[in-house]
Scaffold this motif. Structure first.
Motif, mmCIF file in Angstrom:
data_model
loop_
_atom_site.group_PDB
_atom_site.id
_atom_site.type_symbol
_atom_site.label_atom_id
_atom_site.label_comp_id
_atom_site.label_asym_id
_atom_site.label_seq_id
_atom_site.Cartn_x
_atom_site.Cartn_y
_atom_site.Cartn_z
ATOM 1 N N GLY A 207 0.814 -1.209 0.000
ATOM 2 C CA GLY A 207 0.000 0.000 0.000
ATOM 3 C C GLY A 207 0.846 1.257 0.000
ATOM 4 O O GLY A 207 0.584 2.208 -0.751
ATOM 5 N N SER A 208 1.888 1.267 0.828
ATOM 6 C CA SER A 208 2.794 2.422 0.861
ATOM 7 C C SER A 208 3.511 2.590 -0.470
ATOM 8 O O SER A 208 3.728 3.719 -0.935
ATOM 9 N N GLU A 209 3.882 1.477 -1.100
ATOM 10 C CA GLU A 209 4.546 1.547 -2.394
ATOM 11 C C GLU A 209 3.612 2.123 -3.458
ATOM 12 O O GLU A 209 4.033 2.914 -4.316
ATOM 13 N N PHE A 210 2.343 1.766 -3.414
ATOM 14 C CA PHE A 210 1.338 2.320 -4.329
ATOM 15 C C PHE A 210 1.220 3.832 -4.128
ATOM 16 O O PHE A 210 1.182 4.610 -5.092
ATOM 17 N N LEU A 211 1.188 4.259 -2.861
ATOM 18 C CA LEU A 211 1.121 5.692 -2.572
ATOM 19 C C LEU A 211 2.362 6.405 -3.106
ATOM 20 O O LEU A 211 2.262 7.481 -3.725
ATOM 21 N N ALA A 212 3.537 5.835 -2.876
ATOM 22 C CA ALA A 212 4.791 6.456 -3.315
ATOM 23 C C ALA A 212 4.840 6.590 -4.833
ATOM 24 O O ALA A 212 5.252 7.638 -5.366
ATOM 25 N N GLU A 213 4.434 5.542 -5.556
ATOM 26 C CA GLU A 213 4.437 5.594 -7.017
ATOM 27 C C GLU A 213 3.465 6.652 -7.534
ATOM 28 O O GLU A 213 3.750 7.364 -8.505
ATOM 29 N N THR A 214 2.313 6.765 -6.891
ATOM 30 C CA THR A 214 1.339 7.780 -7.288
ATOM 31 C C THR A 214 1.887 9.178 -7.055
ATOM 32 O O THR A 214 1.700 10.085 -7.882
ATOM 33 N N LEU A 215 2.576 9.380 -5.935
ATOM 34 C CA LEU A 215 3.172 10.680 -5.655
ATOM 35 C C LEU A 215 4.242 11.026 -6.687
ATOM 36 O O LEU A 215 4.309 12.172 -7.174
ATOM 37 N N ARG A 216 5.087 10.070 -7.051
ATOM 38 C CA ARG A 216 6.111 10.320 -8.071
ATOM 39 C C ARG A 216 5.471 10.724 -9.403
ATOM 40 O O ARG A 216 5.918 11.677 -10.055
ATOM 41 N N LYS A 217 4.424 10.018 -9.786
ATOM 42 C CA LYS A 217 3.745 10.315 -11.043
ATOM 43 C C LYS A 217 3.093 11.696 -11.003
ATOM 44 O O LYS A 217 3.165 12.471 -11.965
ATOM 45 N N GLN A 218 2.476 12.020 -9.872
ATOM 46 C CA GLN A 218 1.829 13.323 -9.713
ATOM 47 C C GLN A 218 2.832 14.458 -9.867
ATOM 48 O O GLN A 218 2.568 15.463 -10.538
ATOM 49 N N LYS A 224 6.874 19.399 -10.864
ATOM 50 C CA LYS A 224 7.195 20.045 -9.594
ATOM 51 C C LYS A 224 7.981 19.081 -8.714
ATOM 52 O O LYS A 224 8.066 17.884 -8.980
ATOM 53 N N ASP A 225 8.590 19.637 -7.662
ATOM 54 C CA ASP A 225 9.198 18.788 -6.643
ATOM 55 C C ASP A 225 8.608 19.174 -5.286
ATOM 56 O O ASP A 225 7.643 19.935 -5.212
ATOM 57 N N LEU A 226 9.191 18.663 -4.230
ATOM 58 C CA LEU A 226 8.651 18.894 -2.886
ATOM 59 C C LEU A 226 9.511 19.846 -2.070
ATOM 60 O O LEU A 226 9.366 19.926 -0.855
ATOM 61 N N SER A 227 10.371 20.609 -2.728
ATOM 62 C CA SER A 227 11.339 21.434 -1.998
ATOM 63 C C SER A 227 10.685 22.512 -1.135
ATOM 64 O O SER A 227 11.243 22.909 -0.112
ATOM 65 N N GLY A 328 -3.840 22.551 1.484
ATOM 66 C CA GLY A 328 -3.038 21.340 1.440
ATOM 67 C C GLY A 328 -3.820 20.128 0.961
ATOM 68 O O GLY A 328 -5.038 20.174 0.770
ATOM 69 N N GLN A 329 -3.101 19.021 0.782
ATOM 70 C CA GLN A 329 -3.710 17.758 0.380
ATOM 71 C C GLN A 329 -3.114 16.614 1.200
ATOM 72 O O GLN A 329 -1.990 16.708 1.694
ATOM 73 N N ALA A 330 -3.904 15.568 1.315
ATOM 74 C CA ALA A 330 -3.441 14.348 1.994
ATOM 75 C C ALA A 330 -3.592 13.176 1.045
ATOM 76 O O ALA A 330 -4.591 13.071 0.317
ATOM 77 N N LEU A 331 -2.601 12.298 1.047
ATOM 78 C CA LEU A 331 -2.667 11.045 0.309
ATOM 79 C C LEU A 331 -2.774 9.923 1.328
ATOM 80 O O LEU A 331 -1.865 9.736 2.149
ATOM 81 N N ARG A 366 -7.097 10.954 -2.361
ATOM 82 C CA ARG A 366 -6.498 12.289 -2.275
ATOM 83 C C ARG A 366 -7.534 13.195 -1.630
ATOM 84 O O ARG A 366 -8.626 13.393 -2.154
ATOM 85 N N LEU A 367 -7.191 13.737 -0.472
ATOM 86 C CA LEU A 367 -8.138 14.477 0.351
ATOM 87 C C LEU A 367 -7.742 15.950 0.470
ATOM 88 O O LEU A 367 -6.560 16.289 0.444
ATOM 89 N N ALA A 368 -8.753 16.792 0.615
ATOM 90 C CA ALA A 368 -8.558 18.214 0.876
ATOM 91 C C ALA A 368 -9.640 18.684 1.834
ATOM 92 O O ALA A 368 -10.678 18.018 2.000
#
Length: 371
Positions: A207-218, A224-227, A328-331, A366-368
Motif C-alpha cells: 500500500g505504501s509503495e502504491f502511494l509512493a508511485e502515485t506521488l512520483r507520477k503526480q 514540480k518537486d517537494l522542496s 493542502g492535500q493528503a494522500l 487524495r483528500l482536501a
C-alpha cells in the motif's frame, strides 16, 4: 503445564479480555516492585486505576498507552521494551499480555529472567491461537520451573511461574538491534534500517509503495518537486514514505508514529537521507505535533493487537483534518475493503480523487479540506 479452572467475566467495552483477566492476578500489596508490560492491546480505565492504586509501574512501546497511564496516575515509561527498574532494583513480579509478534514476546520473557529477583514471578496471558500455551512452555525451560496455568473460555490461558534458574535465552531476532535490510520493491532492491517490533519490518508495504508511485507520477506530471512543501508522514513505521518524500526533494519532513521502534528506525533512515530538516516524533495520531502541513502521507493501521479496530481510522482521519493547511492535500492508502467516504464527510474533508492499484488490493484517496 498444570491446569486450574477459573471464571471469566465479561470485560468492559473497548478493553482486552486477556488483559482484564490478567488484572485479577494483582493482589492488594503496594510495597512490592511490580511491572506491567503493555503493547497495543487496549487497557481499560478500570485496569489503569488498579495499576495506579497498587503502585504498579508500566512500560509500553506505545505512546497512547503511556499517555493514558500517566493520566490515570500510573508511573509509566515509553520505550522499546527496556524493562529495567527506574531505580535499578529487581522486580518482584512482571505481568505481560502476550503481543502479536513472537520476537517481542521472547524479548519480554528473556528480560524478565534477567530482571526478576530470585523466585520472582512472571505472569503471562493470552489466547491459545496467539501462541500463549507455547510461550508458557518455553518460559518453563528458561525459568526452570513448571507454570501454574488457568484456562478459561475462548481458550484464554493465564499462567505464572517463578524464577528458579536461568536457562538458555529464547531467540528474539536480536530485538534491540537496528539493522539494514535489502527489501524488494517494484523498482528493484532498496535498503532501509529496521528492526523487530515494527509492523512489516522486513518488507516494503504494498500500500505504501502504491502511494509512493502515485506521488512520483503526480510530481512528474506537474513538473514540480517537494522542496517548498512541508510534509507530515502520519504513522511513519520505519520511514518508507518519509524517505520517498526526501528523495523527491522534500526539505522539511515531520515523521510521527505511536510505536517506539518505529521512531528509532525512521530517525536512522532520515539521517542518511537528503532531507535538510526533519523531526521524528513519538505521538498518538500527531496529537503532540505542532503546526499544519502542505502534504500529509498516511497508510493507517487497521489492527490493534490481534483485532481489527475501526476507531483507528476515525482518529487518523481526524488528525488529517487538524493538521492539513487550507490549501493542502493528503494522500491516504487503505485496504480496498475499507470505505472512507462517510468518515471524510463527517470530518469536513473532500475526496479529490480515488484510485485502486493494479492488483485491486488498495485504494488511494487524495483528500482536501472543504472550502
Amino acid at each position: 503445564l498444570l491446569r486450574l479452572k477459573f471464571k471469566v467475566f465479561s470485560p468492559a467495552a473497548n478493553s482486552d479480555r486477556a488483559s482484564e483477566e490478567l488484572g485479577k492476578a494483582v493482589d492488594d500489596s503496594r510495597s512490592l516492585q511490580r511491572l506491567w508490560v503493555a503493547d497495543e492491546h487496549p487497557l481499560s480505565d478500570q485496569l489503569l486505576g488498579l495499576l495506579a492504586d497498587r503502585n504498579i509501574h508500566l512500560v509500553s512501546n506505545r505512546q497512547d498507552q503511556v499517555n493514558r497511564a500517566h493520566q490515570a496516575g500510573v508511573r509509566a515509561a515509553f520505550n522499546d521494551f527496556d524493562l529495567k527498574h527506574p531505580d535499578n532494583a529487581a522486580w518482584d513480579c512482571i505481568f505481560f499480555r502476550v503481543a502479536k509478534e513472537k520476537a517481542v514476546v521472547h524479548q519480554v520473557i528473556n528480560s524478565a529472567a534477567e530482571l526478576l529477583r530470585d523466585r520472582g514471578t512472571l505472569w503471562l496471558a493470552g489466547h491459545k491461537d496467539e501462541g500463549t500455551k507455547t510461550y508458557l512452555s518455553k518460559a518453563e525451560d528458561l525459568f526452570g520451573c513448571k507454570a501454574m496455568v488457568k484456562r478459561g473460555k475462548e481458550q484464554l490461558y493465564i499462567g505464572h511461574l517463578e524464577l528458579y534458574k536461568k536457562g538458555q535465552a529464547l531467540p528474539d531476532d536480536d530485538y534491540h538491534q537496528l539493522r539494514q535490510l535489502q527489501m524488494k520493491g517494484q523498482g528493484g532492491e532498496e535498503t532501509y534500517w529496521t528492526k523487530p517490533g515494527l509492523f512489516g519490518w522486513k518488507r516494503i508495504d504494498q500500500g505504501s509503495e502504491f502511494l509512493a508511485e502515485t506521488l512520483r507520477k503526480q510530481l512528474a506530471d506537474s513538473k514540480k518537486d517537494l522542496s517548498a512543501t512541508r510534509i507530515l508522514d502520519l504513522g511513519c513505521g520505519y520511514g518508507y514514505l518519509a524517505n520517498t518524500a526526501a528523495n523527491l526533494g522534500a526539505k522539511e519532513i515531520v515523521a510521527t508514529d505511536n510505536c517506539a521502534a518505529a521512531i528509532l528506525a525512521c530517525r536512522k533512515n532520515l539521517v542518511e537521507s537528503e532531507c535538510e530538516e526533519f523531526q521524528c516524533l513519538a505521538s498518538d495520531c500527531a496529537a503532540e505535533v505542532l503546526g499544519k502541513f502542505d502534504l500529509i502521507l498516511c497508510n493507517p493501521p487497521f489492527h490493534s493487537g490481534f483485532s481489527s479496530n475501526s476507531e483507528l481510522h476515525h482518529r487518523f482521519i481526524g488528525a488529517i483534518k487538524k493538521k492539513l493547511k487550507p490549501e493542502g492535500q493528503a494522500l491516504v492508502v487503505v485496504n480496498q475493503f475499507l470505505r472512507l467516504q462517510d468518515l471524510c464527510e463527517a470530518n469536513g474533508l473532500v475526496i479529490v480523487n480515488q484510485e485502486r492499484d493494479s492488483q485491486r488490493h488498495f485504494d488511494l484517496y487524495r483528500l482536501a479540506l472543504k472550502s
